[in-house]
Design an enzyme around this catalytic site. Structure first.
Site, PDB file in Angstrom:
ATOM      1  N   ASP A 142       0.843  -1.183   0.000  1.00  0.00           N
ATOM      2  CA  ASP A 142       0.000   0.000   0.000  1.00  0.00           C
ATOM      3  C   ASP A 142       0.890   1.248   0.000  1.00  0.00           C
ATOM      4  O   ASP A 142       1.907   1.289   0.708  1.00  0.00           O
ATOM      5  CB  ASP A 142      -0.860  -0.032   1.271  1.00  0.00           C
ATOM      6  CG  ASP A 142      -1.873   1.079   1.300  1.00  0.00           C
ATOM      7  OD1 ASP A 142      -2.784   1.053   0.461  1.00  0.00           O
ATOM      8  OD2 ASP A 142      -1.742   1.973   2.164  1.00  0.00           O
ATOM      9  N   GLU A 149       1.601   0.314  -4.911  1.00  0.00           N
ATOM     10  CA  GLU A 149       1.093   1.570  -5.475  1.00  0.00           C
ATOM     11  C   GLU A 149       2.261   2.554  -5.577  1.00  0.00           C
ATOM     12  O   GLU A 149       2.819   2.922  -4.546  1.00  0.00           O
ATOM     13  CB  GLU A 149       0.027   2.164  -4.553  1.00  0.00           C
ATOM     14  CG  GLU A 149      -1.228   1.319  -4.404  1.00  0.00           C
ATOM     15  CD  GLU A 149      -2.229   1.957  -3.453  1.00  0.00           C
ATOM     16  OE1 GLU A 149      -3.375   2.169  -3.849  1.00  0.00           O
ATOM     17  OE2 GLU A 149      -1.850   2.254  -2.293  1.00  0.00           O
TER      18      GLU A 149
END
Ligand code: CA
Length: 655
Positions: A330, A361
């Site tokens: 994340d 990400e």
């Protein structure tokens, strides 16, 4: 030690004095239990033992001794499996009680750690548990534990709905007819199940009602499973055994398992990383306030050596102890390049090159206050990462369905158009791109059009194509057509494939976005809708099966992009591409060499369009309605017609 100035943590002197590779946490043998806490700035540390995880059941307090390099230690001459503990840490005359940052088990809500003999948490046959062989393509299915089985329509027994153990239910159906959950996934053909956060997070009260809901991007214990998915969050060993059982069932049924990890921030500063070593694990702004590039209140300082060690240790622990096959980071854009490369290298060394998938990400919410000179895993630095570390490709996502910040912005499938240049970039996974998605090659591209964040694909289609009525429930053919074209587009892109669970059955959240704390009813998978949209599911199924046979698209080598040959806009809103699908000699065993070339047609227009095939005879493998044509393909040559808003996938046999 006197009051610590925060910048001291970034000094060489501090690192030399306090960096250690000695084991931390609880060292449990058959004869003794040694407790070790790294707390470099503490003046005093007390170990507190309890009979359980949540009541005033104190057994004893023990004053810990400094060992070396900031470690405090205490040994008890018996194995304490099942005993709960925490630490009272005094820094700058402030005493804070904290669980163990290295805890591997915890009581309800993770406030107390538990000593655990991990051998006792293994379900039957765990020693033999093994991931299935590496698939021809990585097709990753992102699912939230509670979403998966919370609905009555899941067919999962009531006591297991929304729990880890729902993944062990192998023959569930909706009303004895349509398959659901695990048996459904087996038919679908995805290769990896990505579990949204299953480490212990803080936003759901594990002692509270089952009606609570959260995605779980708020870590409190990084090395402990979340308790609310367990049938008994009070006894620390239960959730471990249940999560392992779920992973074993997924492995047994042919899936690899990816874990969503959130090392970039913690739920709050009221957590073990802060309380055991105040501020060391966190970035601070000049005014000493916590840096907030995560938009979640704090940023973890991955560039500091003991923090990097902590993250590496944690990833390796999940890979080793829980047999996780990959990690989705994340807000990877908040973590540093050196750390991510180290993680990939360590996983490769221990488990074999490429055996564990690593991706994330490549962005953050806003800027972060990392130590000067730190290279972060933002898009512009993807070139500095190990070429096997992947990143979510927002460029393809937005090109297919439109920008996700603007509900009404359109992409290729809903009237926004697509240039040949963008299509070429998409098809090559943006290999060599210097602008929108600057990856080294498609090995770094995670190609997707929906994830848990933002609107589901279906809801985005409704916003862009049915803005007058905003009816999310019905599934008119006009929108289904756009959905199928979207599937064809992204399943023809080189790179790894990724989809949000339920994308394949027009999953809707009734137009709601970022539903992280909404009710289970908004978020859970609706297996009735799945049955109603079985034709769309079938279309995904066909493309999933076809993709695995097409080396021209599965190729992850540095040369993969050269396989994408002529890409043209032959008429307004009608684009074609030629793909070299030849199989190199060393891959012959893995691919039956059925087609040496592929010809892709994407007709975005509302009109039927005639297209001239390149010379020779071509088999039609999929069209806008049927993605299983490759099973008994018909031959075509010369001119063919592409239906409105549809794709045609042709393959040419080797002579
Ligand atoms: Ca929790």
């Amino acid at each position: 030690m006197n009051r610590i100035e925060n910048n001291i943590f970034d000094s060489k002197e501090f690192e030399q004095a306090y960096h250690t590779e000695l084991p931390l946490g609880v060292l449990l043998t058959d004869n003794e239990t040694e407790f070790r806490l790294w707390s470099p700035t503490a003046s005093e540390v007390t170990l507190n033992l309890y009979a359980d995880g949540h009541t005033s059941s104190l057994i004893v307090r023990c004053s810990m001794k400094p060992l070396t390099h900031g470690i405090w230690a205490f040994t008890i001459a018996e194995p304490l499996h099942g005993v709960y503990y925490d630490y009272s840490v005094t820094v700058d005359n402030v005493c804070r009680t904290t669980p163990d940052p290295y805890a591997r088990a915890a009581g309800v809500n993770g406030t107390r750690s538990m000593v655990v003999n991990l051998r006792k948490t293994n379900p039957n046959g765990w020693e033999l548990d093994k991931a299935p062989a590496r698939p021809a393509e990585n097709i990753i299915y992102e699912v939230h534990v509670k979403d998966f089985s919370n609905a009555v329509s899941s067919g999962v027994p009531a006591n297991l709905r929304g729990k880890y153990l729902a993944f062990t239910q192998e023959h569930t159906t909706l009303n004895g007819e349509s398959k659901t959950c695990l048996s459904y996934l087996k038919d679908l053909g995805v290769t990896h199940v990505q579990l949204m956060p299953v480490y212990d997070y803080g936003s759901v009260d594990e002692a509270g009602a089952d009606t609570q809901y959260n995605w779980g991007y708020d870590p409190i214990n990084y090395n402990v499973p979340e308790g609310s998915y367990s049938c008994d969050p009070y006894h620390g060993e239960v959730r471990i055994k249940e999560l392992k059982s779920a992973i074993a069932a997924l492995h047994r049924n042919g899936f690899r398992v990816i874990m969503d990890v959130v090392y970039n921030h913690t739920y709050s500063l009221d957590c073990a990383l802060f309380k055991s070593a105040p501020w060391y694990f966190y970035r601070q702004n000049r005014d000493k306030s916590p840096s907030n590039g995560s938009a979640c209140g704090n940023d973890v300082a991955s560039e500091r050596s003991m923090c990097a060690r902590y993250i590496v240790d944690s990833v390796l622990y999940w890979a080793e102890e829980y047999h996780m096959d990959g990690f989705r980071f994340d807000l990877m854009g908040l973590l540093d390049v050196d750390l991510m490369n180290r993680i990939q290298q360590q996983l490769d060394t221990r488990f074999g090159e490429g055996e564990k998938l690593v991706f994330g990400e490549p962005w953050s919410a806003t800027a972060t206050a990392a130590r000067k000179g730190t290279l972060l895993c933002q898009k512009e630095n993807l070139k500095r990462l190990n070429p096997r570390i992947g990143a979510f490709c927002d460029a393809t996502r937005d090109a297919v369905k439109g920008d996700l910040m603007d509900a009404h912005n359109k992409g290729a499938v809903n009237g926004g158009g697509l240039s040949a240049t963008t299509l070429r970039s998409m098809l090559t996974g943006w290999a060599g791109n210097r602008d929108k998605f600057p990856v080294q090659g498609c090995s770094q591209s995670i190609c997707y059009i929906s994830a848990h964040d933002d609107w589901t694909l279906w809801d985005k289609l409704v916003y862009t194509m049915d803005a007058q009525t905003l009816n999310f429930k019905d599934c008119p053919e006009r929108l289904l057509r756009a959905n199928r074209l979207a599937v064809a587009l992204y399943f023809c892109c080189q790179g790894h494939l990724f989809l949000l669970a339920g994308e394949e059955f027009a999953r809707t959240k009734n137009g709601m976005k970022n539903s992280y704390s909404y009710s289970p009813a908004v978020n859970q998978m609706d297996w009735e809708r799945c049955a109603q949209n079985s034709a769309l599911v079938e279309y995904y199924r066909g493309f999933i099966a076809l993709r695995k046979q097409l080396i021209g698209l599965c190729d992850k080598s540095e040369l993969a992009s050269y396989r994408i040959r002529t890409v043209q806009e032959i008429k307004p809103d009608c684009l074609t591409a030629l793909v070299d699908n030849t199989v190199p000699p060393f891959e012959q065993a893995n691919y039956s060499n059925r087609w040496s070339k592929l010809f892709l047609v994407f007709n975005l227009s509302q009109a039927s369009t005639s297209v001239l095939l390149p010379s020779g005879n071509w088999e039609l493998l999929a069209d806008g309605a049927n993605s299983f044509l490759w099973r008994e393909p018909k031959l075509y040559c010369g001119s063919v017609t592409a239906a409105p808003v549809s794709a045609l996938i042709f393959g040419k046999k080797e002579k």
